[in-house]
Design a protein around this motif. Structure first.
Motif: not given
Lengths: 350, 434, 283
Positions: C187-188, C191, C266-267
């Protein structure tokens, strides 16, 4: 005392952001005399760093002084251009010690090269004279004189911080502005650096504007203190006046929130809640939501900084209940009474 | 007490790192350097006890913590948890240990996964250990750390919490598995003072309410005094002093502890504290060798009782010998300050003396130093080293034993170690332990 | 920052492009290989847009609009397969190398360095001789090479995330390596992975067109990349801009929308907390 070294008078600084204007400093006033150490304390975001930056033109591009005056030796400097600041004030008169020394030294130049560069821009001294001055300052901050020709990476973290302090001091400025200069350091190193600052004050009559969240350092090392809350000065005075006779609830709660090794069993004060969002103007006391003694009056209008006592002209606080708040506070804290009582008694003895 | 082993016992724990050796070192078959981050540390943690380990940055306290939670492998010694040595753990025992020993780190901003909601973060340990009733447990633990009402926080991401709230979540995560031991690494040092007190108070309550034991790691004596019953002072990988918190603050024995205690700022303008007498910083913990680790900064190194010398002057000689033995005398740099005359040994020796020494010596002391410096400029550093060692060798160059008095006060300093030397005549007020 | 609306906007564009990919051929007014003639019987060479040919014609007299519509399908496929391969291989190697470290990392990263040294075109020619000339094989070639940049960057990111205390806490609590990778690392680095997916989509489309003209891919599949390439090779690039502008714009829009939608998404999944905060502030 003659003319004060630095006078900050009703200073207001605003930042322009996407969500509108933010008032980071609101009507702040204080005075620093020659040879005086002045501490500016408060939580993160209270505006203490912004205040300091505005003095030497270090605000970010979206920030500006919207009102108020800053006088250095009587001359107004709030509207100085970059050029004027560089030619007349920076380094030579007012030096800046940043929080992180590592980022303010050029890793590709020796300390002496950096010093010569600064010195030739700001003074007429020759290279040899500048190096001589730097050597002198190195010995004052406790570094070997011969190490002026070392590169920053040859120093440890604490030595780099001291090298930055030496750089800030070697042109013998009258005022040093230090933003959390020792926060990243261990207590022993912090004490070593303040020992050097004390010595410099004694030798050169230097003044210091010390920005820190650590009120114990201010109480120990400074003569005067301003405690800021939500962009405003809550209380201002000599450290003794603010310590012995605090008037603003934030000031004495802030003080009591600090652990003191002398009283390991004392309950620490907790200041609940958060300061209000910094918007255009706050028409009430900014501490009202966190203050246990707030009344209706505190919500209706904002208190002004007013003198606390007739015999102490510089001690001011902005609180409607400044007359009784501290007494209320002391009477409400039975658990700490014994210790505070002892402390108060010894204070009276002094 | 005697039939029940302590909750956690650390016995002579060592953690060395090999410093990355470059290609050149490999070709020359040089021995890799050893960073002695934790060297021979022994501690005992009883049930429902809170002990602290304090020291400056780089003293090895964080390495100790990471070794304790099994993120570093031990180099030597052992950790004994409820009577079972960690080195003999089966994987089931490891699982139990990982459930019962939890950690709270310093940095609230990076301690929580930014991509997870608070609920996910808190459920994660429960999932790992296959524990049910997750919703209920998460709610309860949030209430315990005073994040009320829990519903308000469950769906939030860390970036929408303040520093204090984040640290409360970190504490909640450590508590949710109902551990025996919490290891805390400066959990409040990055918080604002108004929240700092609240978090400290919360942690103190939790120790009492939950019957948790804690090892609290910090460089800040003033918060340590608030939360721990016993303090262990660590310097360059070793524990130099262990004592009850209030007593260590009142009458520190080890010179390093004394320096540490006296350097803590007192939040009181009426209190006149003397600034520290210490200078310099701890050296790098690389191949430290034998001897007291603090001797290069110690304000009261013990000179041999055969000579008479001022402390300050003696310290200079100690420092110089240290550099000499490490081959770190900046010979060329000093020579550069000398204009020309490289033929005159005496001048060169004087130049070095001027650079490294400020104190005057007399008599035999002076003669020996002169002789040694001459030998050094004559490119006989071994002779210089030997000459100085013979005259000035200190008992501090051997590692001090840890001595313990009746109250369990433990100190590792030659000033207190009667068995090894009789030299503490200079320190009348400190001769207590035996 | 991106909000719901802009994210929805880019999502709509992406959906529209996928729609073109599926139904484009049915919507095309003409056959793509029909040469059009004007009233005088001359070939309509690079004619500007007109009512009959809203996007003009090519130098061979083909209808540009039809080619754009028909070309959507191979283009979308190229992007999806090429970008997908770059993402999958790059992320797998990057995360494994970054998280596991040690010898595994050395081997994987030296392999990545090796792939960096492989020139794309000669490699494609060699590989095609084994796999045979074709539309699909040209995309696979791209995927097999271009993951290298993603692998390097994602490894670096993984190493950074690995250092964070929350990963240490997870380890200390007993989380297994696969669990840490799935729950915390992926998840990190997402992006960055999305960024490489978007770039990969664009690269694959453009490079596939390049390969076509080396004869290692099928030139009769008129993807948008191939159209631009055709326009360039014909020498009409400047005099008949309508020929290359539309496919060029469409490729740009595809890449941009992939990227922006990825970012916005993502946001969006982080958004819930922010609104909760707004509640407390007013409360």
């Amino acid at each position: 005392m003659t003319e004060p070294l630095l006078e900050v008078d009703d200073l207001t600084v605003q930042y322009e952001t996407e969500s509108g204007m933010i008032t980071a400093v609101s009507d702040a006033s204080f005075v620093i005399n020659e040879g005086e150490f002045f501490g500016l304390a408060g939580e993160s975001g209270c505006g203490k760093s912004t205040t300091a930056k505005s003095i030497i033109g270090g605000l970010d591009s979206n920030g500006q002084i919207t009102s108020g005056k800053i006088r250095y030796r009587g001359t107004e400097i709030q509207d100085y251009t970059e050029k004027q600041l560089n030619e007349e004030l920076r380094w030579k008169e007012i030096a800046w010690i940043p929080q992180s020394a590592m980022n303010s030294l050029d890793p590709l130049q020796t300390i002496s090269e950096q010093a010569v560069e600064i010195g030739t821009v700001h003074t007429d001294l020759s290279k040899a004279e500048l190096r001589e001055k730097l050597k002198e300052m190195f010995s004052i901050v406790g570094l070997q004189e011969s190490r002026i020709n070392d590169y920053p990476h040859q120093f440890s973290g604490g030595m780099q911080q001291r090298a930055v302090i030496a750089l800030a001091l070697f042109l013998e400025p009258s005022l040093i502005i230090a933003d959390e200069p020792t926060t990243a350091l261990d207590v022993i190193m912090q004490d070593q650096i303040f020992k050097h600052l004390d010595e410099i004050k004694a030798k050169l009559d230097t003044s210091l504007l010390l920005i820190t969240h650590d009120i114990s350092v201010i109480f120990e090392s400074c003569e005067t203190v301003a405690i800021m809350h939500a962009s405003q000065v809550a209380e201002y005075g000599t450290v003794n006046a603010v310590y012995d006779n605090p008037r603003h609830p934030y000031a004495f709660m802030f003080k009591a929130a600090f652990p003191d090794v002398r009283e390991p069993d004392r309950e620490l004060e907790v200041i609940e809640g958060y300061p209000p969002q910094l918007g255009e103007e706050i028409g009430f006391c900014s501490f009202v939501d966190r203050c246990p003694w707030a009344t209706e009056e505190c919500r209706e209008s904002a208190p002004e900084l007013e003198a606390v006592a007739d015999d102490d002209p510089i001690h001011v606080a902005s609180c409607f209940r400044k007359e009784e708040a501290y007494e209320l506070y002391q009477s409400e804290r039975p658990t700490t009474e014994s210790q505070d009582g002892i402390a108060a008694m010894t204070n009276e003895d002094d | 007490m005697s039939d029940k082993p302590p909750l956690l016992e650390i016995r002579n724990l060592k953690k060395y790192f090999e410093q990355n050796s470059g290609l050149l070192d490999m070709l020359l078959r040089r021995e890799p350097n050893h960073v002695q981050a934790v060297d021979d540390v022994s501690l005992t943690l009883e049930e429902n006890e809170s002990i602290a380990v304090i020291g400056e940055s780089g003293c090895g306290k964080t390495t100790l913590l990471l070794t304790l939670i099994g993120l570093h492998e031990m180099t030597g010694g052992d950790i004994i948890y409820k009577g079972r040595p960690v080195s003999e753990f089966t994987s089931a025992e490891w699982k139990r240990y990982r459930r019962n020993v939890q950690v709270v780190f310093q940095d609230p901003f990076n301690s929580l996964d930014p991509k997870m909601t608070i609920e996910e973060t808190l459920q994660e340990p429960l999932k790992i250990h296959g524990i049910g009733d997750r919703k209920e447990r998460v709610r309860n633990v949030l209430e315990h750390v005073e994040l009320n009402p829990p519903e308000k926080y469950l769906r939030r991401k860390p970036r929408n919490l303040s520093g204090g709230e984040k640290q409360r979540v970190s504490i909640a995560r450590a508590l949710i598995l109902e551990p025996d031991i919490i290891l805390a690494d400066e959990p409040v040092s990055m918080l604002d003072v108004s929240t700092q007190a609240a978090v400290l108070r919360k942690m103190k309550d939790l120790i009492e309410d939950f019957g948790v034991s804690m090892i609290y790691i910090s460089h800040d004596l003033s918060t340590v005094s608030y939360i721990s019953d016993v303090v262990n002072v660590m310097y360059l990988g070793r524990i130099v002093e262990t004592a009850p918190t209030d007593r260590i603050l009142a009458e520190p024995k080890h010179p390093y502890t004394e320096a540490l205690v006296s350097a803590v700022p007192i939040p009181d303008p009426n209190h006149d504290r003397e600034r520290t007498r210490m200078s310099g910083a701890p050296r790098d913990p690389v191949d430290l060798g034998d001897g007291c680790r603090f001797r290069d900064r110690c304000p009261s190194v013990i000179p041999p009782d055969t000579i008479e010398i001022e402390q300050e002057a003696y310290r200079e000689i100690m420092e110089f010998r240290e550099l000499l033995e490490r081959d770190e005398i900046a010979f060329e740099r000093v020579m550069n300050t000398l204009s020309g005359s490289f033929s005159d040994d005496r001048k060169m020796a004087d130049a070095i003396r001027e650079d490294y020494f400020t104190h005057e010596l007399t008599g035999e002391n002076n003669a020996v130093l002169k002789e040694a410096l001459l030998a050094f400029v004559n490119e006989k550093p071994e002779v210089a080293t030997e000459r100085l060692r013979k005259r000035f060798e200190s008992v501090c160059e051997t590692s001090p034993r840890t001595v313990e008095d009746e109250d369990g006060w433990r100190v590792a300093c030659h000033h207190y170690d009667h068995g090894v030397t009789e030299m503490q005549i200079d320190q009348p007020e400190t001769a207590q332990s035996d | 920052m991106l909000n719901d609306r802009t994210t929805a906007f880019y999502f709509t564009i992406l959906m529209f492009i996928v729609f073109l990919g599926i139904f484009g051929p049915m919507l095309a007014p003409y056959d793509v290989l029909t040469t059009h003639y004007d009233d005088n019987g001359n070939i309509m060479r690079a004619e500007p847009p007109s009512l009959a040919h809203p996007l003009g014609t090519t130098h061979a007299g083909y209808d540009v609009l039809s080619r754009v519509l028909v070309g959507a399908q191979p283009t979308v496929l190229t992007g999806l397969i090429g970008g997908g391969m770059i993402l999958t291989i790059g992320t797998t190697i990057g995360i494994t190398a970054g998280y596991v470290g040690g010898r595994t990392e050395t081997v994987l990263m030296r392999f990545t360095d090796f792939v960096y040294g492989v020139p794309l075109i000669p490699f494609a020619i060699v590989l095609i001789t084994f796999m045979g000339v074709g539309f699909l094989s040209s995309i696979v070639v791209i995927g097999l090479i271009l993951w290298r940049g993603a692998a390097r960057v994602i490894r670096a990111q993984t190493m950074q995330v690995k250092q964070y205390p929350f990963v240490k806490v997870a380890k200390a609590t007993g989380a297994s390596t696969p669990r840490i990778i799935v729950k915390h690392i992926l998840p990190n680095v997402a992006p960055m992975a999305i960024f490489f997916l978007a770039m990969g989509v664009g690269y694959a489309i453009v490079l596939q067109a390049g390969l076509t003209f080396l004869g290692v891919a099928d030139p009769f599949v008129p993807s948008w990349g191939v159209m631009i390439r055709n326009a360039f090779d014909s020498g009409y690039m400047a005099s008949a801009p309508w020929w290359s502008i539309t496919p060029g714009l469409l490729i740009g829009i595809t890449v941009l929308s992939t990227f922006m939608f990825g970012r916005g998404y993502e946001d969006l999944i982080s958004e819930d907390g922010a609104s909760a905060e707004a509640e407390t502030v007013t409360a």
